[in-house]
Design a protein around this motif. Sequence first.
Motif, PDB file in Angstrom:
ATOM      1  N   CYS A   7       0.665  -1.165  -0.155  1.00 14.40           N
ATOM      2  CA  CYS A   7       0.117   0.141  -0.097  1.00 14.40           C
ATOM      3  C   CYS A   7       0.547   1.368  -0.111  1.00 14.40           C
ATOM      4  O   CYS A   7       2.149   1.486   0.018  1.00 14.40           O
ATOM      5  CB  CYS A   7      -1.052   0.070   1.288  1.00 14.40           C
ATOM      6  N   SER A   8       0.076   2.257  -0.341  1.00  9.08           N
ATOM      7  CA  SER A   8       0.787   3.668  -0.220  1.00  9.08           C
ATOM      8  C   SER A   8       1.090   4.202   1.068  1.00  9.08           C
ATOM      9  O   SER A   8       2.076   4.930   1.193  1.00  9.08           O
ATOM     10  CB  SER A   8      -0.087   4.689  -0.948  1.00  9.08           C
ATOM     11  N   TYR A  10      -0.657   5.843   3.129  1.00  8.44           N
ATOM     12  CA  TYR A  10      -1.643   7.073   3.331  1.00  8.44           C
ATOM     13  C   TYR A  10      -2.822   6.039   3.387  1.00  8.44           C
ATOM     14  O   TYR A  10      -3.809   6.119   2.788  1.00  8.44           O
ATOM     15  CB  TYR A  10      -1.719   7.802   2.003  1.00  8.44           C
ATOM     16  N   GLU A  11      -3.168   5.496   4.637  1.00  5.43           N
ATOM     17  CA  GLU A  11      -4.331   4.480   4.847  1.00  5.43           C
ATOM     18  C   GLU A  11      -5.438   5.017   5.736  1.00  5.43           C
ATOM     19  O   GLU A  11      -4.797   5.731   6.920  1.00  5.43           O
ATOM     20  CB  GLU A  11      -3.821   3.151   5.189  1.00  5.43           C
ATOM     21  N   ASP A  29       4.367   2.543   1.876  1.00  5.99           N
ATOM     22  CA  ASP A  29       5.396   3.153   1.626  1.00  5.99           C
ATOM     23  C   ASP A  29       5.459   4.515   2.566  1.00  5.99           C
ATOM     24  O   ASP A  29       4.451   4.707   3.395  1.00  5.99           O
ATOM     25  CB  ASP A  29       4.854   4.182   0.369  1.00  5.99           C
ATOM     26  N   LYS A  31       6.504   7.713   1.494  1.00 12.89           N
ATOM     27  CA  LYS A  31       7.079   8.652   0.197  1.00 12.89           C
ATOM     28  C   LYS A  31       7.505  10.011   0.951  1.00 12.89           C
ATOM     29  O   LYS A  31       8.524  10.526   0.014  1.00 12.89           O
ATOM     30  CB  LYS A  31       5.845   8.762  -0.329  1.00 12.89           C
ATOM     31  N   SER A  42       1.408  15.025  -4.628  1.00 12.91           N
ATOM     32  CA  SER A  42       0.306  13.878  -4.226  1.00 12.91           C
ATOM     33  C   SER A  42      -0.840  14.624  -4.075  1.00 12.91           C
ATOM     34  O   SER A  42      -2.002  13.961  -4.103  1.00 12.91           O
ATOM     35  CB  SER A  42       0.671  12.745  -3.336  1.00 12.91           C
ATOM     36  N   TYR A  47      -0.261  14.288   4.589  1.00 11.72           N
ATOM     37  CA  TYR A  47       0.345  13.010   4.550  1.00 11.72           C
ATOM     38  C   TYR A  47       1.055  12.301   5.712  1.00 11.72           C
ATOM     39  O   TYR A  47       1.231  11.365   6.263  1.00 11.72           O
ATOM     40  CB  TYR A  47       1.401  13.319   2.943  1.00 11.72           C
ATOM     41  N   ASN A  51       0.204   8.988   7.439  1.00 15.98           N
ATOM     42  CA  ASN A  51       1.328   8.011   7.331  1.00 15.98           C
ATOM     43  C   ASN A  51       1.847   7.248   8.603  1.00 15.98           C
ATOM     44  O   ASN A  51       1.872   6.194   8.701  1.00 15.98           O
ATOM     45  CB  ASN A  51       2.516   8.602   6.402  1.00 15.98           C
TER      46      ASN A  51
END
Length: 107
Positions: A7-8, A10-11, A29, A31, A42, A47, A51
């Motif tokens: 996953c990114s 950013y959940e 991630d 990022k 993004s 973020y 994150n």
Amino acid sequence: MPIIYNCSGYEDMETLELLEGTVDIYIPDVKYSDDEIAFKYSGVKDYVEVNRVALKEMKRQVGDLTVDSEGAAQKGFIVRHLVLPGNVENTKKALEFIAKNYQKILL
């Protein structure tokens, strides 16, 4: 065979709560370490906070990475970092955060 959630990072917490007990290995991630850069690339303003909260929850659910006798991941937490050209400070801060908070992971 372990269930992997790639996953990114950013959940949403509600999503992570629903996944508890189902996912064996999280691969999020990290990022960005700077919200201005996150917004630039993004389009998200929060973020870093989202994150970090998500990573903490993922780690709580699955713990440190464990591998079998052949070195294959079985359960745990693996973090990736996206290196952005021309943003060395972003990478330094991201890696410092990862090293400080998640010492028993593979990068």
